[in-house]
Write an enzyme that holds these catalytic residues in place. Sequence first.
Site, PDB file in Angstrom:
ATOM      1  N   LYS A  11     -68.569   1.759  13.711  1.00  0.00           N
ATOM      2  CA  LYS A  11     -69.777   0.986  13.452  1.00  0.00           C
ATOM      3  C   LYS A  11     -70.679   0.990  14.685  1.00  0.00           C
ATOM      4  CE  LYS A  11     -67.118  -2.316  10.722  1.00  0.00           C
ATOM      5  NZ  LYS A  11     -66.639  -3.735  10.717  1.00  0.00           N
ATOM      6  N   TYR A  22     -71.211  -2.727   1.917  1.00  0.00           N
ATOM      7  CA  TYR A  22     -70.486  -3.992   1.898  1.00  0.00           C
ATOM      8  C   TYR A  22     -70.829  -4.839   0.670  1.00  0.00           C
ATOM      9  CZ  TYR A  22     -68.568  -3.552   6.638  1.00  0.00           C
ATOM     10  OH  TYR A  22     -67.861  -3.180   7.745  1.00  0.00           O
ATOM     11  N   ASN A  85     -66.427  -5.815  15.433  1.00  0.00           N
ATOM     12  CA  ASN A  85     -65.052  -5.316  15.482  1.00  0.00           C
ATOM     13  C   ASN A  85     -64.914  -3.791  15.454  1.00  0.00           C
ATOM     14  OD1 ASN A  85     -65.474  -4.912  12.787  1.00  0.00           O
ATOM     15  ND2 ASN A  85     -64.031  -6.475  12.086  1.00  0.00           N
ATOM     16  N   HIS A  88     -64.540   0.474  10.936  1.00  0.00           N
ATOM     17  CA  HIS A  88     -64.275   0.148   9.532  1.00  0.00           C
ATOM     18  C   HIS A  88     -63.206   1.077   8.982  1.00  0.00           C
ATOM     19  CE1 HIS A  88     -64.901  -0.594   5.250  1.00  0.00           C
ATOM     20  NE2 HIS A  88     -64.801   0.711   5.116  1.00  0.00           N
ATOM     21  N   GLU A  99     -65.970   4.636  -1.187  1.00  0.00           N
ATOM     22  CA  GLU A  99     -66.740   4.655   0.053  1.00  0.00           C
ATOM     23  C   GLU A  99     -66.935   6.084   0.569  1.00  0.00           C
ATOM     24  OE1 GLU A  99     -65.065   0.225   1.237  1.00  0.00           O
ATOM     25  OE2 GLU A  99     -64.619   1.895   2.579  1.00  0.00           O
TER      26      GLU A  99
HETATM   27  P1  DAT Z   1     -62.177  -5.525   7.301  1.00  0.00           P
HETATM   28  O1  DAT Z   1     -63.312  -4.885   8.054  1.00  0.00           O
HETATM   29  O2  DAT Z   1     -60.989  -5.788   8.195  1.00  0.00           O
HETATM   30  O3  DAT Z   1     -61.795  -4.789   6.041  1.00  0.00           O
HETATM   31  P2  DAT Z   1     -63.491  -7.463   5.538  1.00  0.00           P
HETATM   32  O4  DAT Z   1     -63.600  -6.373   4.548  1.00  0.00           O
HETATM   33  O5  DAT Z   1     -62.911  -8.767   5.097  1.00  0.00           O
HETATM   34  O6  DAT Z   1     -62.675  -6.996   6.849  1.00  0.00           O
HETATM   35  O7  DAT Z   1     -64.941  -7.779   6.133  1.00  0.00           O
HETATM   36  C1  DAT Z   1     -65.827  -6.718   6.455  1.00  0.00           C
HETATM   37  C2  DAT Z   1     -66.502  -7.048   7.760  1.00  0.00           C
HETATM   38  O8  DAT Z   1     -67.250  -8.266   7.606  1.00  0.00           O
HETATM   39  C3  DAT Z   1     -65.534  -7.326   8.898  1.00  0.00           C
HETATM   40  O9  DAT Z   1     -65.097  -6.140   9.543  1.00  0.00           O
HETATM   41  C4  DAT Z   1     -66.385  -8.176   9.800  1.00  0.00           C
HETATM   42  C5  DAT Z   1     -67.206  -9.012   8.821  1.00  0.00           C
HETATM   43  N1  DAT Z   1     -66.549 -10.308   8.572  1.00  0.00           N
HETATM   44  C6  DAT Z   1     -65.453 -10.531   7.784  1.00  0.00           C
HETATM   45  N2  DAT Z   1     -65.106 -11.825   7.793  1.00  0.00           N
HETATM   46  C7  DAT Z   1     -65.998 -12.454   8.597  1.00  0.00           C
HETATM   47  C8  DAT Z   1     -66.199 -13.803   9.013  1.00  0.00           C
HETATM   48  N3  DAT Z   1     -65.400 -14.791   8.598  1.00  0.00           N
HETATM   49  N4  DAT Z   1     -67.235 -14.062   9.869  1.00  0.00           N
HETATM   50  C9  DAT Z   1     -68.060 -13.076  10.286  1.00  0.00           C
HETATM   51  N5  DAT Z   1     -67.935 -11.784   9.927  1.00  0.00           N
HETATM   52  C10 DAT Z   1     -66.927 -11.472   9.091  1.00  0.00           C
HETATM   53 MG    MG Z   2     -62.851  -4.477   4.317  1.00  0.00          MG
END
Ligand code: DAT
Ligand code: MG
Length: 122
Positions: A11, A22, A85, A88, A99
């Site tokens: 990212k 997303y 983070n 992805h 995706e």
């Molecule tokens: P991942 O990237 O581990 O699959 P996810 O699909 O639940 O996690 O969420 C996608 C992204 O959204 C994640 O990398 C960072 C952001 N995100 C997720 N939960 C969040 C939160 N509680 N606060 C802020 N950003 C968040």
């Molecule tokens: Mg995810």
Amino acid sequence: EQVQQTYIMVKPDGVQRGLEHYKDLKAKPFYPKLIDYITSGPVVCMAWEGVGVVLSARKLIGSTDPLQAEPGTIRGDLAVQTGRNVVHGSDSPENGKRETALWFKEGELCQWTPAQAPWLQE
Ligand code: DAT
Ligand code: MG
């Protein structure tokens, strides 16, 4: 185990292309900030294929919250906050296919068999 595809992205990138990567998270309160971040600069896109690759890539990446991610994982070693983070990875074989198709056109994927493949899987 099945040969799977998983979409991996360093990212943030060019959702300047208007892709709704997303879409599952649209209702979340952090969605607007997530989209600002993910469209803030170029990303590096990858599609990985292999036996069990969705889970093994997720293990390499680590937990969503970098503070929960184990040392030795990408997020555990390189990231601090959930909203930054670094990387992805698709969360299921179905989303891996979806995706990958969203980010790569037909013919953009290069399929090849490394010479060491028989030593990595039975
Ligand atoms: P991942 O990237 O581990 O699959 P996810 O699909 O639940 O996690 O969420 C996608 C992204 O959204 C994640 O990398 C960072 C952001 N995100 C997720 N939960 C969040 C939160 N509680 N606060 C802020 N950003 C968040
Ligand atoms: Mg995810």
